[in-house]
Design a protein around this motif. Structure first.
Motif, PDB file in Angstrom:
ATOM      1  N   ALA A   1      -1.472   2.599   6.262  1.00 33.48           N
ATOM      2  CA  ALA A   1      -2.540   2.443   5.633  1.00 33.48           C
ATOM      3  C   ALA A   1      -3.646   3.178   6.083  1.00 33.48           C
TER       4      ALA A   1
ATOM      5  N   ILE B   1       0.870  -1.219   0.049  1.00 29.37           N
ATOM      6  CA  ILE B   1       0.004  -0.054  -0.011  1.00 29.37           C
ATOM      7  C   ILE B   1       0.810   1.412  -0.109  1.00 29.37           C
TER       8      ILE B   1
ATOM      9  N   ARG C   1       2.412   1.897  -3.428  1.00 30.62           N
ATOM     10  CA  ARG C   1       1.253   2.384  -4.377  1.00 30.62           C
ATOM     11  C   ARG C   1       1.032   3.812  -4.004  1.00 30.62           C
ATOM     12  N   LEU C   2       0.930   4.003  -2.857  1.00 33.97           N
ATOM     13  CA  LEU C   2       0.465   5.484  -2.534  1.00 33.97           C
ATOM     14  C   LEU C   2       1.701   6.467  -2.933  1.00 33.97           C
TER      15      LEU C   2
ATOM     16  N   GLU D   1      -0.780   6.944  -6.548  1.00 35.37           N
ATOM     17  CA  GLU D   1      -2.062   6.121  -6.697  1.00 35.37           C
ATOM     18  C   GLU D   1      -3.224   6.437  -5.569  1.00 35.37           C
ATOM     19  N   GLU D   2      -4.562   6.779  -5.955  1.00 32.02           N
ATOM     20  CA  GLU D   2      -5.414   6.981  -4.996  1.00 32.02           C
ATOM     21  C   GLU D   2      -5.741   5.531  -4.617  1.00 32.02           C
ATOM     22  N   LEU D   3      -5.712   5.430  -3.127  1.00 31.90           N
ATOM     23  CA  LEU D   3      -6.096   3.962  -2.739  1.00 31.90           C
ATOM     24  C   LEU D   3      -6.319   3.991  -1.385  1.00 31.90           C
ATOM     25  N   THR D   4      -7.809   3.690  -1.208  1.00 33.43           N
ATOM     26  CA  THR D   4      -8.488   3.559   0.190  1.00 33.43           C
ATOM     27  C   THR D   4      -8.797   1.887   0.510  1.00 33.43           C
TER      28      THR D   4
ATOM     29  N   ARG E   1     -10.398  -3.101  -1.848  1.00 29.87           N
ATOM     30  CA  ARG E   1      -9.995  -1.722  -2.104  1.00 29.87           C
ATOM     31  C   ARG E   1     -11.524  -1.023  -2.519  1.00 29.87           C
TER      32      ARG E   1
ATOM     33  N   SER F   1       8.873   4.407   0.028  1.00 36.04           N
ATOM     34  CA  SER F   1       8.320   3.707  -1.166  1.00 36.04           C
ATOM     35  C   SER F   1       8.551   2.208  -1.321  1.00 36.04           C
TER      36      SER F   1
END
Length: 351
Positions: A117, A84, A87-88, A92-95, A350, A216
């Motif tokens: 997260a 996570i 990717r952030l 990337e938009e990630l919830t 996700r 990262s």
């Protein structure tokens, strides 16, 4: 003083007839070859201790687990957190809506995941026996307690000054645990509540290029490393107290035998560090490390114990480690499939 080829550098010293610490250098080279901690102890107990002996000790332990670096997290929850975080970091938009684990993992691993997260609901399928939430021994001091399926820090959030000192002290790895001990001294000046609070509350990592890069790839590693630094700091708490009845000793022993966690091996690491410095403590520390490793081996008969490998690595660098200790630790490291039960792949969704 040392290049990437440490062995060649030590041999070069030995080839110099004017070099005054040939015996220490021979012990350093022998440890590099055999990994027998008795060689490290003999090196450190050089009859003419000086900065050169300390450098040889660091060279001997270069790139060795615990002597030079803290093990990376191996928990499934941290693998997900690292994915996570990576990717952030790429924008990337990630919830994450929710996540499930087939069985519980250490509190610090969960805390490191949540730091990356956010407040994700984590469902835990089972708490197989022996229950990871149970203390191995009753104690006065602790970093974590479990409320049902949720781990909660025992001590309140540390002060901003404590976090600042941690960043100043622990932003980089140590050349050796001896150097780490000295470097951690400013942490020992903080109140004990600050130190215990740092163990349970995950701070932001230092704002340095190293940690920007790790954000990262392995953002959960900061808390793993920080806890080892904090426990080295605890060694400096109330130094005027005689060791046997000291607060610093009691805190580290309680943490080592509290609930199963990264804090357990971090506390033992600090005890191993002081054993190198204080020969009179070596028998006690050896027995503590062996006892905690045996408990982990017994627990691994029924479930996954993620700190089993770090504890085994720690046993191998504990002064007094004998053939029986070495055989047990090596077996744990060589055959993890024999000590770990299969676990389901955790899942996450996700939104």
């Amino acid at each position: 003083m040392f290049s990437d080829d440490v062995d060649a550098d030590i041999r070069k010293m030995l080839a110099d007839p004017s070099f005054k610490h040939r015996e220490a250098a021979q012990h350093a080279l022998a440890f590099r070859r055999t990994a027998d901690v008795a060689e490290l102890v003999a090196l450190l107990d050089d009859p003419h201790p000086c900065a050169t002996v300390d450098l040889l000790f660091a060279a001997a332990g270069s790139k060795r687990t615990w002597l030079n670096w803290v093990p990376m997290p191996t928990e499934a929850i941290c693998n997900i957190g690292n994915e996570i975080g990576a990717r952030l970091a790429k924008g990337e938009e990630l919830t994450i809506k929710d996540l499930g684990l087939s069985a519980s993992e250490p509190p610090s691993a969960l805390a490191a995941f949540w730091k990356v997260a956010g407040p994700v609901k984590v469902g835990i399928g089972a708490f197989p026996l022996p229950d990871i939430r149970a203390q191995l021994r009753p104690g006065t001091y602790a970093a974590w307690r479990w409320i049902g399926e949720v781990p909660v820090p025992v001590v309140t959030t540390p002060s901003d000054e404590a976090v600042r000192v941690l960043h100043e002290v622990g932003g980089e790895p140590w050349p050796s645990l001896l150097c780490g001990y000295l470097q951690a001294a400013p942490l020992g000046e903080r109140p004990l509540a600050d130190l215990l609070g740092l163990l349970g509350h995950v701070s932001d990592p230092p704002a340095t290029p190293r940690w920007d890069y790790l954000a990262s790839s392995t953002p959960t590693y900061w808390h793993r490393l920080a806890q080892a630094w904090i426990c080295l700091g605890i060694l400096h708490h109330a130094p005027e107290e005689p060791w046997a009845a000291s607060t610093r000793r009691q805190v580290l022993v309680d943490l080592a035998f509290g609930v199963e966690d990264w804090v357990s091996d971090a506390a033992l690491f600090a005890l191993v560090t002081i054993a190198f410095r204080e020969p009179g403590l070596r028998v006690e520390v050896h027995d503590l490390v062996r006892s905690r490793l045996e408990a982990a081996v017994a627990a691994a008969d029924g479930r996954v114990v993620t700190i089993l490998e770090p504890l085994s690595e720690l046993m191998l660098i504990t002064p007094g480690c004998d053939n029986d200790d070495r055989a047990l630790a090596t077996a744990c490291l060589a055959a993890p499939e024999a000590t770990e039960k299969p676990r389901k792949r955790p899942w996450w969704r996700r939104r």
